[in-house]
Design an enzyme around this catalytic site. Sequence first.
Site, mmCIF file in Angstrom:
data_model
loop_
_atom_site.group_PDB
_atom_site.id
_atom_site.type_symbol
_atom_site.label_atom_id
_atom_site.label_comp_id
_atom_site.label_asym_id
_atom_site.label_seq_id
_atom_site.Cartn_x
_atom_site.Cartn_y
_atom_site.Cartn_z
ATOM 1 N N HIS A 77 -76.025 19.984 -54.841
ATOM 2 C CA HIS A 77 -76.155 21.172 -56.013
ATOM 3 C C HIS A 77 -74.755 21.690 -56.486
ATOM 4 C CE1 HIS A 77 -78.809 24.109 -58.380
ATOM 5 N NE2 HIS A 77 -77.528 23.855 -59.067
ATOM 6 N N ARG A 81 -67.243 21.956 -63.264
ATOM 7 C CA ARG A 81 -66.755 22.835 -64.479
ATOM 8 C C ARG A 81 -65.933 21.607 -65.527
ATOM 9 N NH1 ARG A 81 -70.571 26.362 -64.334
ATOM 10 N NH2 ARG A 81 -70.082 28.254 -62.969
ATOM 11 N N ASN A 111 -74.270 20.479 -66.560
ATOM 12 C CA ASN A 111 -73.976 21.786 -67.633
ATOM 13 C C ASN A 111 -72.568 22.002 -67.997
ATOM 14 O OD1 ASN A 111 -73.809 22.862 -64.966
ATOM 15 N ND2 ASN A 111 -74.429 24.832 -65.690
ATOM 16 N N ASP A 168 -80.295 21.748 -64.813
ATOM 17 C CA ASP A 168 -79.959 22.829 -64.256
ATOM 18 C C ASP A 168 -78.904 24.027 -64.890
ATOM 19 O OD1 ASP A 168 -79.429 24.652 -61.966
ATOM 20 O OD2 ASP A 168 -77.731 23.819 -61.667
ATOM 21 N N HIS A 195 -84.365 23.693 -62.056
ATOM 22 C CA HIS A 195 -84.163 25.139 -62.163
ATOM 23 C C HIS A 195 -85.258 25.669 -62.393
ATOM 24 C CE1 HIS A 195 -81.162 28.603 -63.219
ATOM 25 N NE2 HIS A 195 -82.205 28.891 -63.802
ATOM 26 N N ASN A 293 -77.550 33.429 -60.351
ATOM 27 C CA ASN A 293 -78.964 33.060 -60.903
ATOM 28 C C ASN A 293 -79.631 31.857 -60.466
ATOM 29 O OD1 ASN A 293 -81.340 32.908 -62.638
ATOM 30 N ND2 ASN A 293 -80.403 32.098 -64.342
ATOM 31 N N ASP A 320 -74.818 25.459 -54.703
ATOM 32 C CA ASP A 320 -74.663 25.831 -56.135
ATOM 33 C C ASP A 320 -73.361 26.436 -56.471
ATOM 34 O OD1 ASP A 320 -75.544 26.425 -58.706
ATOM 35 O OD2 ASP A 320 -76.965 27.946 -58.221
ATOM 36 N N HIS A 324 -66.077 30.552 -61.454
ATOM 37 C CA HIS A 324 -65.748 31.269 -62.593
ATOM 38 C C HIS A 324 -64.307 31.862 -62.523
ATOM 39 C CE1 HIS A 324 -69.444 30.937 -64.842
ATOM 40 N NE2 HIS A 324 -70.080 31.273 -63.878
HETATM 41 ZN ZN LIG Z 1 -79.574 26.515 -61.342
#
Ligand SMILES: [Zn+2]
Length: 438
Positions: A77, A81, A111, A168, A195, A293, A320, A324
Amino acid sequence: MINNIQLNKSNFDELSKSCVIKNGTIIDPHNEKEYLSDIKIINGIISEINESITTGPDDLIIDAKGKYISPGFMDMHVHLREPGYEQAETLITGSNAAMSGGFTRLALMPNTTPCVDNIFVYNDICRRTENLLVNIHQIPAVTVGREGKSLVEMAELNDNGALAFSDDGDGIQSSEAMKGALQYSGMFNVPILVHEEDKTFLDGVMNESFVSTELGMSGIPNIAESSMIARDIEISRYVDGYPHFQHISTQESVKLIREAKKEGLKVSSEVTPHHFSLTDEKVKTFSTDYKMNPPLRTQEDVDEILKGLQDGTIDVIASDHAPHTPEKKNVEFDYAPFGVLGLETLFSVGVTYLVNTNVLSLVEYLKKITINPRKILNLDYDLINVGKMAELTIFDISSEWKVDRRKLLSKSLNTCYHDETLDGQVQVVINNSKIYKR
Ligand SMILES: [Zn+2]
């Protein structure tokens, strides 16, 4: 300031034609064995496993005295980016961070911008990650644009090597879409990595609890997660699909998955290091490094997660990893994006909070970061054998180190373990005929 430390070339190289790991302790989570042995590797392949292997003048010798040799770690997971948010991380900086954390294999979430919801973006990422030490498995989205409506071309992506599908970042709100996804992916025998979050609850920025009331912050309730897990257990029972529950954070989630497993349903689950080592009390610092989250929950949730890790309800520990930039994170708590780094601290947080506290034995812990993620994604997991590609992580369980966010290889700084002293450190990683040495 963006952390621009590049990987020192001397730390990372092609593996010599012939290499011998001397005096280490092999720990094999698949066969539950631990024994002193040398390992000889020729052209990247394990050629001999024996108590005392004689070395020649041309051999690269790695002294592993007092250290463990394990199958390479896998993190199922991860957010690297790229494409679209390379200011925070790239495939290369993320792979370097993974290596430094002991990982030889990653599964990347889709994502990105654009989203990995079609064969073109998927193939492009596969091509750009071909020759790395770390094997990269890109997980495509479940639905087009991760919008929760129409399914992606699952068969075509699966034919091209996709090991699972995931939206996710968001929960799949439509029960009908989830039913279709579980039904269809079940035909290829691959899981949907879910998710779980019901977005119809009010938007929150932290856990809904006494702490959120005290701080006057909007809360995300436990049921936003657990009610969706309950729904998807019901759907998977109905269509015979396989949901893998990502980053579970609540006591209710653990209990639901425990019962589903007892019943014999095909389900599995993962937890992140921050969800078993930290609670929402940390948010009182207002540091946005604690904004993620699902959010950090209460001690009662952590306690049930620890039980779930012990009794096998929770199969996997995954980071996860969600980088950022400081520009995005250095704002008021309400406005900061969700997410925290994880690749470089995962192993040591597990040693510190699970192994050294006797929640798990070392071999039980290693199962959750080596063979279990591979089993879920249908990858080879019996790795320490003659004839296999050497995919190994060598670590020292007795050393400790202090996390310094400026020294991490990730391009971003948003770790929630900065300045903390952790136990256990990765020393050497070998994979794809390449070697990383700390
Ligand atoms: Zn997630």
